[in-house]
Scaffold this motif. Structure first.
Motif, PDB file in Angstrom:
ATOM      1  N   GLN A  14     -22.631  28.173  38.618  1.00 28.45           N
ATOM      2  CA  GLN A  14     -22.583  29.120  39.729  1.00 28.45           C
ATOM      3  C   GLN A  14     -21.294  28.910  40.522  1.00 28.45           C
ATOM      4  OE1 GLN A  14     -25.421  30.841  39.528  1.00 28.45           O
ATOM      5  NE2 GLN A  14     -24.905  32.315  41.109  1.00 28.45           N
ATOM      6  N   GLU A  15     -20.747  29.982  41.015  1.00 27.44           N
ATOM      7  CA  GLU A  15     -19.561  29.899  41.871  1.00 27.44           C
ATOM      8  C   GLU A  15     -19.801  28.929  43.029  1.00 27.44           C
ATOM      9  OE1 GLU A  15     -18.574  33.679  43.529  1.00 27.44           O
ATOM     10  OE2 GLU A  15     -16.630  33.021  44.286  1.00 27.44           O
ATOM     11  N   GLY A  16     -18.782  28.119  43.308  1.00 27.89           N
ATOM     12  CA  GLY A  16     -18.874  27.164  44.414  1.00 27.89           C
ATOM     13  C   GLY A  16     -19.291  25.773  43.977  1.00 27.89           C
ATOM     14  N   LYS A  17     -19.921  25.683  42.793  1.00 26.45           N
ATOM     15  CA  LYS A  17     -20.347  24.371  42.276  1.00 26.45           C
ATOM     16  C   LYS A  17     -19.170  23.664  41.614  1.00 26.45           C
ATOM     17  CE  LYS A  17     -24.760  25.043  43.127  1.00 26.45           C
ATOM     18  NZ  LYS A  17     -25.442  24.321  44.217  1.00 26.45           N
ATOM     19  N   THR A  18     -19.372  22.379  41.322  1.00 26.38           N
ATOM     20  CA  THR A  18     -18.362  21.608  40.597  1.00 26.38           C
ATOM     21  C   THR A  18     -18.655  21.652  39.104  1.00 26.38           C
ATOM     22  OG1 THR A  18     -17.954  20.099  42.443  1.00 26.38           O
ATOM     23  CG2 THR A  18     -17.375  19.315  40.235  1.00 26.38           C
ATOM     24  N   ALA A  19     -17.635  22.032  38.334  1.00 27.91           N
ATOM     25  CA  ALA A  19     -17.760  22.034  36.877  1.00 27.91           C
ATOM     26  C   ALA A  19     -17.228  20.713  36.357  1.00 27.91           C
ATOM     27  CB  ALA A  19     -16.954  23.183  36.284  1.00 27.91           C
ATOM     28  N   THR A  20     -17.951  20.102  35.419  1.00 25.18           N
ATOM     29  CA  THR A  20     -17.496  18.843  34.810  1.00 25.18           C
ATOM     30  C   THR A  20     -17.491  19.015  33.302  1.00 25.18           C
ATOM     31  OG1 THR A  20     -18.365  17.504  36.623  1.00 25.18           O
ATOM     32  CG2 THR A  20     -17.945  16.387  34.531  1.00 25.18           C
ATOM     33  N   LEU A  21     -16.321  18.841  32.716  1.00 23.54           N
ATOM     34  CA  LEU A  21     -16.163  18.956  31.271  1.00 23.54           C
ATOM     35  C   LEU A  21     -15.832  17.580  30.710  1.00 23.54           C
ATOM     36  CD1 LEU A  21     -13.954  22.176  31.257  1.00 23.54           C
ATOM     37  CD2 LEU A  21     -16.416  22.024  31.058  1.00 23.54           C
ATOM     38  N   GLN A  81     -14.593  28.969  40.850  1.00 25.02           N
ATOM     39  CA  GLN A  81     -14.506  30.412  41.114  1.00 25.02           C
ATOM     40  C   GLN A  81     -14.602  31.151  39.786  1.00 25.02           C
ATOM     41  OE1 GLN A  81     -10.577  30.617  42.759  1.00 25.02           O
ATOM     42  NE2 GLN A  81     -11.078  29.339  44.524  1.00 25.02           N
ATOM     43  N   PRO A  82     -15.041  32.412  39.801  1.00 24.05           N
ATOM     44  CA  PRO A  82     -15.081  33.180  38.539  1.00 24.05           C
ATOM     45  C   PRO A  82     -13.737  33.180  37.806  1.00 24.05           C
ATOM     46  CG  PRO A  82     -16.298  34.331  40.231  1.00 24.05           C
ATOM     47  CD  PRO A  82     -15.647  33.146  40.909  1.00 24.05           C
ATOM     48  N   ALA A  83     -12.637  33.114  38.551  1.00 24.08           N
ATOM     49  CA  ALA A  83     -11.308  33.098  37.928  1.00 24.08           C
ATOM     50  C   ALA A  83     -11.052  31.807  37.143  1.00 24.08           C
ATOM     51  CB  ALA A  83     -10.227  33.268  38.984  1.00 24.08           C
ATOM     52  N   THR A 107     -13.888  23.515  25.451  1.00 22.09           N
ATOM     53  CA  THR A 107     -15.177  23.922  25.999  1.00 22.09           C
ATOM     54  C   THR A 107     -14.955  25.168  26.842  1.00 22.09           C
ATOM     55  OG1 THR A 107     -16.011  21.665  26.114  1.00 22.09           O
ATOM     56  CG2 THR A 107     -17.114  23.292  27.491  1.00 22.09           C
ATOM     57  N   MET A 108     -15.793  26.175  26.614  1.00 23.47           N
ATOM     58  CA  MET A 108     -15.697  27.392  27.409  1.00 23.47           C
ATOM     59  C   MET A 108     -16.470  27.207  28.713  1.00 23.47           C
ATOM     60  SD  MET A 108     -16.791  31.294  26.514  1.00 23.47           S
ATOM     61  CE  MET A 108     -15.749  31.371  25.092  1.00 23.47           C
ATOM     62  N   LEU A 109     -15.839  27.538  29.803  1.00 23.01           N
ATOM     63  CA  LEU A 109     -16.475  27.481  31.118  1.00 23.01           C
ATOM     64  C   LEU A 109     -16.683  28.903  31.623  1.00 23.01           C
ATOM     65  CD1 LEU A 109     -17.350  25.970  33.734  1.00 23.01           C
ATOM     66  CD2 LEU A 109     -14.972  26.124  34.474  1.00 23.01           C
ATOM     67  N   LEU A 110     -17.921  29.196  32.040  1.00 22.81           N
ATOM     68  CA  LEU A 110     -18.218  30.510  32.612  1.00 22.81           C
ATOM     69  C   LEU A 110     -18.746  30.302  34.022  1.00 22.81           C
ATOM     70  CD1 LEU A 110     -20.016  31.970  29.477  1.00 22.81           C
ATOM     71  CD2 LEU A 110     -17.748  32.596  30.318  1.00 22.81           C
ATOM     72  N   VAL A 111     -18.021  30.837  34.994  1.00 24.08           N
ATOM     73  CA  VAL A 111     -18.420  30.709  36.393  1.00 24.08           C
ATOM     74  C   VAL A 111     -18.899  32.070  36.865  1.00 24.08           C
ATOM     75  CG1 VAL A 111     -17.697  30.069  38.718  1.00 24.08           C
ATOM     76  CG2 VAL A 111     -16.656  28.945  36.733  1.00 24.08           C
ATOM     77  N   SER A 112     -20.168  32.116  37.242  1.00 22.73           N
ATOM     78  CA  SER A 112     -20.710  33.406  37.669  1.00 22.73           C
ATOM     79  C   SER A 112     -20.753  33.493  39.191  1.00 22.73           C
ATOM     80  CB  SER A 112     -22.104  33.637  37.085  1.00 22.73           C
ATOM     81  OG  SER A 112     -22.814  32.450  36.996  1.00 22.73           O
TER      82      SER A 112
END
Lengths: 113, 115
Positions: A14-21, A81-83, A107-112
């Protein structure tokens, strides 16, 4: 044999969260590790480089860690962010006289929103 | 100004034909590369040139012949194209220091489709 492993499944957040790859490697002793971003139909774009004697590197909302004992690098995007949606590739240095980079599959990241 | 430019962007051809892809960089870098990205998105090094000299030649069929007329240009010629050659070919450049590859600058890719 030498292997670089990145999650093949897409990471949805979700937008605003931290993505960890995650980037794990075996049978390598890289002097440094790099992360790239690749958008569909485009070439990879350099994001960050971290050396074997560095634990952590930051650049704006990006943070990379490098644990040579665990043979793992983590790539974090805070306040995503979605971007930020794209494929993220890790690449390890490989010394053979002149060094070059060996890439993971990404890894593909999708931010909604 | 495009830093690393490749032509053509798309290439569709028949099996058995010979084709070339050209690459130019205006960054003043001394090292250039060809990478192949297959349908599974795996980006694999093919060749690397440093100051016009071939320094890395991975296990690539000798139907693939790179040529570097000067350090700003690296071309890739492919003879007798096969179906398995279908992929996106990326040119890249970097400023090597003490043997380190450094940050790679990639072109936009050349999508080759062999029918």
């Amino acid at each position: 044999s030498q292997k670089i492993e990145q999650n093949s499944e897409a990471l949805n957040i979700q937008e605003g969260k931290t993505a960890t790859l995650t980037c794990n490697y075996t049978n390598y002793s890289p002097a440094y590790l790099q992360w790239y971003r690749q958008d569909p139909g485009r070439g990879p774009v350099f994001l960050l480089l971290i050396r074997e004697n560095e634990k952590e590197k930051r650049k704006e909302r990006l943070k990379v860690t490098f644990d040579t004992t665990l043979k793992q690098s983590l790539f974090h995007i805070t306040a995503s962010q979605p971007a930020d949606s794209a494929t993220y590739l890790c690449a390890l240095s490989r010394n053979s006289g002149y060094s070059t980079l060996t890439f993971g599959k990404g890894t593909m990241l999708l931010v909604s929103p | 100004d495009t830093a690393v430019s490749q032509t053509p962007k798309y290439l569709v051809t028949q099996m058995g034909n010979d084709k070339s892809i050209k690459c130019e960089q205006n960054l003043g870098h001394d090292t250039m590369y060809w990478y192949k990205q297959d349908s599974k998105k795996f980006l694999k090094i093919m060749f690397s040139y440093n100051n016009k000299e071939l320094i890395i030649n991975e296990t690539v069929p000798n139907r693939f012949s790179p040529k570097s007329p000067d350090k700003a240009h690296l071309n890739l010629h492919i003879n007798s194209l096969e179906l398995g050659d279908s992929a996106v070919y990326f040119c890249a450049s970097s400023q090597s220091q003490q043997g380190e590859a450094g940050e790679l600058f990639f072109g936009e890719g050349s999508r080759l489709t062999v029918l």
